[in-house]
Design a protein around this motif. Structure first.
Motif: not given
Length: 193
Positions: A128, A130-131, A133, A173
């Motif tokens: 991503s 965006y984050d 991850h 994560e």
């Protein structure tokens, strides 16, 4: 009702990176995570998610509920455990018994997997922007009747997910794959988002 509301809220918060990545990778618009991570880490992440796919597929086929629950989202696990004790609950029917799924359009995950002549598990990964991850989708399908080209088509995935394809979305994560959606995308938008 509260769980559905929480899922809907989380679905809005989760970037559409998974579906967009599948579409983009199938059309060559972006590379997969190989350009953003060292190849070895990417291969290990893919292999680890595939192993999870093998384990959850085996748990479904064996109707091994404790093993399946060990891969469930932590915030849903106790509720799902209680639900799976009732063979006519929505979750039990979704996972194991097509005969009690309302509407008759959907087949249970068990039926999708057990009726596959050659069970395939495809892992699609994307990082991503965006984050940061790494996200992954597990697709469970019959390799004897569904091609890799078919799996690259968003329309095909959406059309066939009720009866022929099972999916489950994960996020990496702290070096561990964690489910983003409920088991096998139950109560989520699935492959039609």
């Amino acid at each position: 009702m509260m769980r559905l509301s929480r899922i809907a809220t989380e679905q809005k918060q989760i970037p559409l990176i998974l579906c967009a990545a599948m579409i983009s990778m199938s059309y060559g618009l972006i590379s997969d995570a190989t350009s953003q991570q060292p190849q070895k880490k990417f291969d290990i992440a893919r292999r680890n998610l595939h192993l999870i796919g093998e384990k959850v597929a085996r748990a479904v086929l064996d109707k091994d509920i404790p093993s399946l629950l060990s891969y469930d989202r932590a915030d849903f696990r106790s509720e799902d455990e209680a639900s799976l004790k009732h063979t006519k609950s929505d979750l039990y029917c979704f996972l194991f018994d097509s005969s009690c799924i309302e509407g008759g359009k959907w087949r249970s995950v068990y039926d999708k997997l057990s009726h596959s002549r050659q069970l395939g598990i495809k892992v699609t990964l994307a990082k991503s922007r965006y984050d940061g991850h790494l996200y992954g989708i597990l697709l469970f399908y019959d390799r004897a009747s569904i091609s890799d080209k078919d799996l690259g088509s968003p329309d095909f995935l959406c059309k066939e997910s009720p009866t022929r394809i099972a999916s489950w979305k994960f996020k990496l994560e702290d070096g561990k794959w964690r489910p983003v959606t409920p088991m096998f995308d139950n109560e989520a938008e699935g492959l039609c988002s």
